[in-house]
Design a protein around this motif. Structure first.
Motif, short mmCIF file in Angstrom:
data_model
loop_
_atom_site.label_atom_id
_atom_site.label_comp_id
_atom_site.label_asym_id
_atom_site.label_seq_id
_atom_site.Cartn_x
_atom_site.Cartn_y
_atom_site.Cartn_z
N THR A 177 -13.70 145.80 -55.86
CA THR A 177 -12.81 145.67 -57.02
C THR A 177 -11.52 144.96 -56.64
OG1 THR A 177 -13.73 147.66 -58.03
CG2 THR A 177 -11.53 146.97 -58.78
N GLN A 178 -10.94 145.35 -55.50
CA GLN A 178 -9.71 144.71 -55.05
C GLN A 178 -9.94 143.24 -54.74
OE1 GLN A 178 -8.60 147.32 -51.77
NE2 GLN A 178 -6.93 148.16 -52.99
N LEU A 179 -11.04 142.91 -54.09
CA LEU A 179 -11.34 141.51 -53.78
C LEU A 179 -11.50 140.68 -55.04
CD1 LEU A 179 -13.77 141.74 -50.75
CD2 LEU A 179 -11.47 140.78 -50.77
N LYS A 180 -12.18 141.21 -56.04
CA LYS A 180 -12.34 140.49 -57.30
C LYS A 180 -11.00 140.27 -57.98
CE LYS A 180 -17.09 141.76 -58.30
NZ LYS A 180 -17.99 142.51 -59.18
N ARG A 181 -10.14 141.30 -57.95
CA ARG A 181 -8.81 141.17 -58.55
C ARG A 181 -7.99 140.10 -57.81
NH1 ARG A 181 -7.08 146.52 -58.88
NH2 ARG A 181 -6.58 146.35 -56.70
N PHE A 182 -8.05 140.11 -56.48
CA PHE A 182 -7.32 139.11 -55.70
C PHE A 182 -7.87 137.71 -55.97
CE2 PHE A 182 -6.62 142.62 -52.35
CZ PHE A 182 -5.51 143.08 -53.00
N GLU A 183 -9.18 137.59 -56.06
CA GLU A 183 -9.80 136.30 -56.33
C GLU A 183 -9.38 135.76 -57.69
OE1 GLU A 183 -14.21 134.20 -56.41
OE2 GLU A 183 -14.06 136.39 -56.50
N ASN A 184 -9.38 136.63 -58.70
CA ASN A 184 -8.95 136.22 -60.04
C ASN A 184 -7.50 135.77 -60.04
OD1 ASN A 184 -11.48 136.74 -61.11
ND2 ASN A 184 -10.94 138.79 -61.79
N LYS A 185 -6.68 136.50 -59.30
CA LYS A 185 -5.26 136.14 -59.25
C LYS A 185 -5.08 134.80 -58.54
CE LYS A 185 -0.72 137.91 -58.13
NZ LYS A 185 0.07 139.09 -57.76
N MET A 186 -5.81 134.59 -57.45
CA MET A 186 -5.71 133.31 -56.73
C MET A 186 -6.17 132.16 -57.62
SD MET A 186 -6.92 134.30 -52.88
CE MET A 186 -7.18 132.61 -52.46
N ASN A 187 -7.27 132.36 -58.35
CA ASN A 187 -7.75 131.32 -59.25
C ASN A 187 -6.72 131.01 -60.33
OD1 ASN A 187 -10.18 130.92 -57.92
ND2 ASN A 187 -11.27 132.43 -59.14
N ALA A 188 -6.10 132.04 -60.87
CA ALA A 188 -5.08 131.84 -61.90
C ALA A 188 -3.88 131.09 -61.33
CB ALA A 188 -4.63 133.19 -62.47
N LEU A 189 -3.50 131.43 -60.12
CA LEU A 189 -2.38 130.73 -59.49
C LEU A 189 -2.72 129.26 -59.22
CD1 LEU A 189 -1.20 133.45 -56.95
CD2 LEU A 189 0.05 132.63 -58.95
N MET A 190 -3.95 129.01 -58.82
CA MET A 190 -4.36 127.63 -58.56
C MET A 190 -4.40 126.82 -59.85
SD MET A 190 -7.22 128.40 -55.63
CE MET A 190 -7.94 126.79 -55.69
N VAL A 191 -4.84 127.43 -60.94
CA VAL A 191 -4.86 126.75 -62.24
C VAL A 191 -3.43 126.48 -62.67
CG1 VAL A 191 -5.35 127.06 -64.69
CG2 VAL A 191 -7.09 127.61 -62.98
N ASP A 192 -2.56 127.48 -62.56
CA ASP A 192 -1.15 127.30 -62.92
C ASP A 192 -0.53 126.18 -62.10
OD1 ASP A 192 -1.34 129.33 -64.75
OD2 ASP A 192 -0.32 130.83 -63.51
N GLU A 193 -0.81 126.17 -60.81
CA GLU A 193 -0.25 125.13 -59.93
C GLU A 193 -0.79 123.76 -60.31
OE1 GLU A 193 2.31 123.66 -57.19
OE2 GLU A 193 2.19 125.73 -57.86
N GLY A 194 -2.06 123.69 -60.65
CA GLY A 194 -2.66 122.42 -61.08
C GLY A 194 -2.04 121.90 -62.36
N GLU A 195 -1.74 122.78 -63.28
CA GLU A 195 -1.10 122.38 -64.53
C GLU A 195 0.29 121.84 -64.29
OE1 GLU A 195 -1.34 125.82 -67.02
OE2 GLU A 195 -3.48 125.57 -67.37
N LYS A 196 1.00 122.46 -63.34
CA LYS A 196 2.36 122.00 -63.04
C LYS A 196 2.34 120.62 -62.40
CE LYS A 196 4.21 126.64 -62.42
NZ LYS A 196 4.67 127.63 -61.46
#
Length: 69
Positions: free
Chosen positions: A47-66
């Motif tokens: 569960t923790q790994l999935k949560r971390f993975e989702n957060k990393m993906n969201a951060l990467m998408v946010d960074e890509g948009e910027k």
């Protein structure tokens, strides 16, 4: 392990459990208790790994948009 443990603590405890289970010196009842604890810890880590993975993906998408701006 009633309290919430960190990922590292859970992995260390899982390692201890695996070592004990592999020793073949435990009574069946104790082995079953450890196995059950190990399953709970494994699910917690997943569960923790999935949560971390989702957060990393969201951060990467946010960074890509910027970068596109």
């Amino acid at each position: 392990m009633a309290e919430k443990t960190t990922f590292r603590q859970a992995m260390e405890r899982l390692d201890e459990i695996v070592t004990k289970l592999n020793s073949n010196t435990l009574e069946l009842e104790e082995a079953m208790k450890l196995f059950e604890e190990g399953l709970k810890l494994s699910r917690q880590c997943e569960t923790q790994l999935k949560r971390f993975e989702n957060k990393m993906n969201a951060l990467m998408v946010d960074e890509g948009e910027k970068k596109d701006v």
